[in-house]
Design a protein around this motif. Structure first.
Motif, PDB file in Angstrom:
ATOM      1  N   ILE B 170      15.143   3.917  18.207  1.00  0.00           N
ATOM      2  CA  ILE B 170      14.417   4.850  19.084  1.00  0.00           C
ATOM      3  C   ILE B 170      14.686   4.485  20.542  1.00  0.00           C
ATOM      4  O   ILE B 170      14.650   3.315  20.918  1.00  0.00           O
ATOM      5  N   PHE B 171      14.983   5.475  21.356  1.00  0.00           N
ATOM      6  CA  PHE B 171      15.328   5.259  22.763  1.00  0.00           C
ATOM      7  C   PHE B 171      14.606   6.226  23.689  1.00  0.00           C
ATOM      8  O   PHE B 171      14.779   6.187  24.905  1.00  0.00           O
ATOM      9  N   GLY B 172      13.804   7.118  23.126  1.00  0.00           N
ATOM     10  CA  GLY B 172      13.103   8.104  23.937  1.00  0.00           C
ATOM     11  C   GLY B 172      11.936   8.662  23.151  1.00  0.00           C
ATOM     12  O   GLY B 172      11.744   8.329  21.981  1.00  0.00           O
ATOM     13  N   ALA B 173      11.162   9.534  23.789  1.00  0.00           N
ATOM     14  CA  ALA B 173       9.979  10.101  23.144  1.00  0.00           C
ATOM     15  C   ALA B 173       9.840  11.574  23.527  1.00  0.00           C
ATOM     16  O   ALA B 173      10.220  11.940  24.641  1.00  0.00           O
ATOM     17  N   PRO B 174       9.313  12.400  22.625  1.00  0.00           N
ATOM     18  CA  PRO B 174       8.874  12.019  21.292  1.00  0.00           C
ATOM     19  C   PRO B 174      10.064  11.811  20.359  1.00  0.00           C
ATOM     20  O   PRO B 174      11.122  12.402  20.544  1.00  0.00           O
ATOM     21  N   SER B 175       9.862  10.939  19.364  1.00  0.00           N
ATOM     22  CA  SER B 175      10.841  10.792  18.289  1.00  0.00           C
ATOM     23  C   SER B 175      10.123  10.996  16.961  1.00  0.00           C
ATOM     24  O   SER B 175       8.912  10.761  16.860  1.00  0.00           O
ATOM     25  N   PHE B 176      10.877  11.469  15.996  1.00  0.00           N
ATOM     26  CA  PHE B 176      10.340  11.679  14.654  1.00  0.00           C
ATOM     27  C   PHE B 176      11.246  10.921  13.683  1.00  0.00           C
ATOM     28  O   PHE B 176      12.464  10.993  13.793  1.00  0.00           O
ATOM     29  N   VAL B 177      10.626  10.197  12.760  1.00  0.00           N
ATOM     30  CA  VAL B 177      11.399   9.451  11.772  1.00  0.00           C
ATOM     31  C   VAL B 177      10.957   9.899  10.382  1.00  0.00           C
ATOM     32  O   VAL B 177       9.757   9.917  10.074  1.00  0.00           O
ATOM     33  N   VAL B 178      11.915  10.278   9.569  1.00  0.00           N
ATOM     34  CA  VAL B 178      11.672  10.707   8.191  1.00  0.00           C
ATOM     35  C   VAL B 178      12.647   9.935   7.317  1.00  0.00           C
ATOM     36  O   VAL B 178      13.857  10.122   7.431  1.00  0.00           O
ATOM     37  N   GLY B 179      12.119   9.088   6.412  1.00  0.00           N
ATOM     38  CA  GLY B 179      13.015   8.188   5.702  1.00  0.00           C
ATOM     39  C   GLY B 179      13.722   7.389   6.788  1.00  0.00           C
ATOM     40  O   GLY B 179      13.116   6.943   7.733  1.00  0.00           O
ATOM     41  N   GLY B 180      14.986   7.227   6.746  1.00  0.00           N
ATOM     42  CA  GLY B 180      15.662   6.506   7.814  1.00  0.00           C
ATOM     43  C   GLY B 180      16.201   7.432   8.898  1.00  0.00           C
ATOM     44  O   GLY B 180      16.899   6.989   9.797  1.00  0.00           O
ATOM     45  N   GLU B 181      15.854   8.714   8.817  1.00  0.00           N
ATOM     46  CA  GLU B 181      16.489   9.709   9.693  1.00  0.00           C
ATOM     47  C   GLU B 181      15.703   9.866  10.992  1.00  0.00           C
ATOM     48  O   GLU B 181      14.488  10.104  10.965  1.00  0.00           O
ATOM     49  N   LEU B 182      16.419   9.797  12.105  1.00  0.00           N
ATOM     50  CA  LEU B 182      15.783   9.860  13.425  1.00  0.00           C
ATOM     51  C   LEU B 182      16.041  11.213  14.077  1.00  0.00           C
ATOM     52  O   LEU B 182      17.177  11.713  14.070  1.00  0.00           O
ATOM     53  N   PHE B 183      14.984  11.794  14.652  1.00  0.00           N
ATOM     54  CA  PHE B 183      15.088  13.039  15.421  1.00  0.00           C
ATOM     55  C   PHE B 183      14.436  12.792  16.766  1.00  0.00           C
ATOM     56  O   PHE B 183      13.332  12.249  16.830  1.00  0.00           O
ATOM     57  N   TRP B 184      15.084  13.207  17.828  1.00  0.00           N
ATOM     58  CA  TRP B 184      14.582  12.948  19.184  1.00  0.00           C
ATOM     59  C   TRP B 184      14.302  14.257  19.898  1.00  0.00           C
ATOM     60  O   TRP B 184      15.189  15.125  19.953  1.00  0.00           O
TER      61      TRP B 184
END
Lengths: 206, 206
Positions: B170-184
């Motif tokens: 994670i490098f910014g916000a908001p971030s969403f994590v589902v399983g190991g998957e990152l969404f920024w």
């Protein structure tokens, strides 16, 4: 055909998120009845003015890792092929000079898509004249267009284009400009098209 | 209730785009049948590790100008009030300690929304204890929660949370994590919810 404002599409050939935007924008703009203007420019001089000597993605590896994975997801959702370029960013200067100089030619959109396809789906070096010659051929453009990119006039037009980008407050790609309104990022294309069609959410209430 | 994966919502109280995400996420997750986990963290230490001693928006004024205008449009489209804070970024350390320590309390979501409302709709200083006390009261939380934020255990939990963010990329916000998957980014919330429900676009074709 419609009373919609024109949408300016500001793109840089080395820019990752410009790829999905470039591949879908003509169809989306047509469906929305929004006139489209193609504005090739360069991010390098704009990044340099911010003190960056490379793509910000290369400067921040954690963000880079995320970006490539996100781009993979975005392209998969659009059913666009994507192969991470073996070198990033590619030098898109010559391609940009061609796209800027010939921006009103009917073959321009097909040429732009061919260059993005070369860079992000085929891992071809878009700095190479033979790669660009093949892109021109795919787009049905005259082969002489390649040489025109070296002319002083074509160089000067692209330099002025970058100055115009700075004046518009553009700092990344893809960007969309409608009237004086700036939208940044592939995921703002739909908002920009809606704006061109006159959608204006109420101003935020204070 | 559903077989969906849980969605982790990583938010920072000073983060502008975390505001619209925080205001809509509980309703969207419920509508999608996706369990939600609230993960308060701090961006400051993560930015500092990248060599930034301030919000990147403050470091790059052109990007900052765009961001505030874009946030205004985003909030208007969601019919969320927005008033640009007279100071940015606000210090959200104390609020983050409370939100991290009490993250499983039933009043937590309402408290988080009250803090964002104070920061981005009322221009209140969320570093001030009396502002946070009012946010706790609005959320129906016990007043003692304010003091808990100063405990060593609450401090340690938030520090560990920031380490966890770094480990997740994670490098910014908001971030969403589902399983190991990152969404920024606020505009990836819908993608993250779809992912939690099992949507998996085909891998990009090479």
């Amino acid at each position: 055909m419609s009373g919609a404002d024109a949408l300016e599409f500001w793109f840089e050939f080395a820019s990752t998120y410009s790829y999905p935007a470039a591949m879908r924008i003509e169809e989306r703009a047509r469906a929305a009845g929004v006139p489209l203007r193609w504005k090739a420019f360069l991010l390098g001089p704009i990044f340099a003015a911010q003190g960056w000597n490379d793509s910000p993605f290369n400067l921040y590896p954690v963000k880079s890792r995320y970006m490539w994975r996100d781009l993979e997801r975005v392209c998969a959702a659009l059913e666009l092929p994507m192969r991470r370029p073996s070198r990033f960013p590619r030098n898109g200067l010559r391609a940009a000079r061609i796209a800027c100089w010939f921006e009103d030619e009917p073959w321009l959109p097909a040429f732009v898509r061919a260059v993005y396809d070369a860079n992000f789906a085929r891992d071809a070096d878009i700095a190479e004249p033979q790669v660009l010659a093949a892109c021109l051929a795919r787009a049905g453009a005259p082969a002489e267009a390649l040489d025109a990119a070296g002319d002083d006039a074509a160089r000067a037009k692209l330099r002025a284009r970058v100055d115009e980008a700075v004046a518009l407050g553009i700092f990344g790609a893809p960007s969309f400009v409608v009237g004086g309104e700036l939208f940044w990022g592939n995921d703002r294309l739909e908002d920009a098209l809606a704006w061109a069609r006159g959608a204006r959410p109420d101003r935020a209430r204070a």
